[in-house]
Design an enzyme around this catalytic site. Sequence first.
Site, PDB file in Angstrom:
ATOM      1  N   ARG A 136      25.356  36.783  44.627  1.00 36.21           N
ATOM      2  CA  ARG A 136      26.338  37.610  45.004  1.00 36.21           C
ATOM      3  C   ARG A 136      26.614  37.250  46.420  1.00 36.21           C
ATOM      4  O   ARG A 136      27.842  37.113  47.025  1.00 36.21           O
ATOM      5  CB  ARG A 136      26.032  39.298  45.045  1.00 36.21           C
ATOM      6  CG  ARG A 136      27.026  39.967  45.692  1.00 36.21           C
ATOM      7  CD  ARG A 136      26.879  41.332  45.385  1.00 36.21           C
ATOM      8  NE  ARG A 136      25.572  41.920  45.649  1.00 36.21           N
ATOM      9  CZ  ARG A 136      24.713  42.100  46.793  1.00 36.21           C
ATOM     10  NH1 ARG A 136      25.143  41.708  47.912  1.00 36.21           N
ATOM     11  NH2 ARG A 136      23.381  42.445  46.548  1.00 36.21           N
TER      12      ARG A 136
ATOM     13  N   TYR B  62      53.983  44.204  43.551  1.00 42.24           N
ATOM     14  CA  TYR B  62      53.305  44.385  42.433  1.00 42.24           C
ATOM     15  C   TYR B  62      52.847  45.770  42.134  1.00 42.24           C
ATOM     16  O   TYR B  62      52.285  46.289  43.381  1.00 42.24           O
ATOM     17  CB  TYR B  62      51.948  43.230  42.306  1.00 42.24           C
ATOM     18  CG  TYR B  62      50.885  43.731  41.109  1.00 42.24           C
ATOM     19  CD1 TYR B  62      51.339  43.578  39.836  1.00 42.24           C
ATOM     20  CD2 TYR B  62      49.809  43.604  41.544  1.00 42.24           C
ATOM     21  CE1 TYR B  62      50.530  43.756  38.712  1.00 42.24           C
ATOM     22  CE2 TYR B  62      48.701  43.947  40.379  1.00 42.24           C
ATOM     23  CZ  TYR B  62      49.248  44.151  39.173  1.00 42.24           C
ATOM     24  OH  TYR B  62      48.377  44.475  38.280  1.00 42.24           O
TER      25      TYR B  62
ATOM     26  N   ASP C 175      50.905  37.854  50.064  1.00 43.54           N
ATOM     27  CA  ASP C 175      50.505  37.458  48.794  1.00 43.54           C
ATOM     28  C   ASP C 175      51.433  36.100  48.258  1.00 43.54           C
ATOM     29  O   ASP C 175      52.509  36.257  48.163  1.00 43.54           O
ATOM     30  CB  ASP C 175      50.817  38.538  47.785  1.00 43.54           C
ATOM     31  CG  ASP C 175      50.315  38.551  46.584  1.00 43.54           C
ATOM     32  OD1 ASP C 175      50.316  37.407  46.049  1.00 43.54           O
ATOM     33  OD2 ASP C 175      49.917  39.237  45.911  1.00 43.54           O
TER      34      ASP C 175
ATOM     35  N   LYS D  35      46.452  33.289  38.030  1.00 44.31           N
ATOM     36  CA  LYS D  35      47.563  32.808  37.668  1.00 44.31           C
ATOM     37  C   LYS D  35      47.775  31.123  37.726  1.00 44.31           C
ATOM     38  O   LYS D  35      47.340  30.795  36.815  1.00 44.31           O
ATOM     39  CB  LYS D  35      48.908  33.538  38.599  1.00 44.31           C
ATOM     40  CG  LYS D  35      48.618  35.031  38.622  1.00 44.31           C
ATOM     41  CD  LYS D  35      48.746  35.642  37.354  1.00 44.31           C
ATOM     42  CE  LYS D  35      49.011  37.213  37.287  1.00 44.31           C
ATOM     43  NZ  LYS D  35      47.623  37.900  38.117  1.00 44.31           N
TER      44      LYS D  35
END
Length: 389
Positions: free
Chosen positions: A55, A107, A178, A203
């Site tokens: 992590r 979004y 973004d 994406k």
Amino acid sequence: MTENKTTSSLHYDSLVVQGAPARQNEYGAIMPPIFLSTTYRFEDLDHQGTYEYVRTQNPTREKAERLIARLEDARYAFGFSSGMAALATIFEHFKPGDHIISSANIYGGTYRFFSDLFTKNQIAYNFKQDLNALTDADFKENTRAVYIETPSNPTLRVTDIAKVVALAHRHHALVICDNTFMTSYLQRPLALGADIVAYSATKYFGGHADLCAGFIALNDPSLAEEFYFFQNTLGATLSPFDSYTLIRGTKTLALRLDRQQENAKAVIAALQNDPAIDEVYFPGSSNAVEHEIQARQARGNGSVISFRVTEEVDLKRFFNQLQMIDLAVSLGGVESIICRPATSTHEPYPQAEREKLGVDNQLVRFAVGIENKADIIADLQQALARSRS
């Protein structure tokens, strides 16, 4: 946290291939190894090695982060398990009493974060219909950031990043952008003065609908230290396998986007002449001002478009008649994907707010893939023809 100290003279389409240099891979491997170990042996009781726990650090994730940093020409990049995890990490920077300005057209998942989590955390915000109309009067003493999504999802409205940056910085506010729809191949928010750029790397960077990833890129070292702390503490890090998959997918980013943009132009032209279509939306299509802004700050329009069908089109029948194009959310993969935002990506918006933005039940969002453009157009046209009453 690893700082990117490398600048490159390579063109972007070479950099996506060579940006995670094979010469830095173990054993001369052309592709980076996937380090799946969750934990690493200490050198002794008082000294841990370079890596301790997956992590906190992972060699494969660091290669992916260096790659994104190089593509953004940024000092730092951080990989996350999703785009929303990246945004949530950025938003951890803000405290009760802070104020954020955002475009109203964003979004649906980001809207949900504003309306639910910011409210719960006592962070104030204002949605502005058009950030190009932003003025000094919109800023308050407690305004800490302006959030931009350009082109916006799903109506593809364009915001002048440099103009917003000048205003925000005058009021000591950060600019968060973004850049998912454009990627750094087509648009560079950091070069335009933005402080932080965020991605759903699921994406275009991944490009094959087979991973979920998010990234933050920035240049400020104090913010980078803070985000590294949040990344490690919150734990929504990009897995080693997805880090490898992202590096592999990114190698074809320029090729894919070039083909997708070529296809999108052909689809736009065909839809604009179809009697079943009221309007087609793409970056810069709304007005001359936004057209000029898009031409100035980006080197292309991407491959997401939207269109509004006429009232005589039965959308349920339209989607059912499509033979090649899939009804699904997401975008940026090699496949053409289509959806109705009002009942999918933008469902979190109240109906009145959706309709104010132009996101009604007749609006369709189309992520154009790399298939033959004639086949894409033919599938759309036959489905539209069969769905008209």
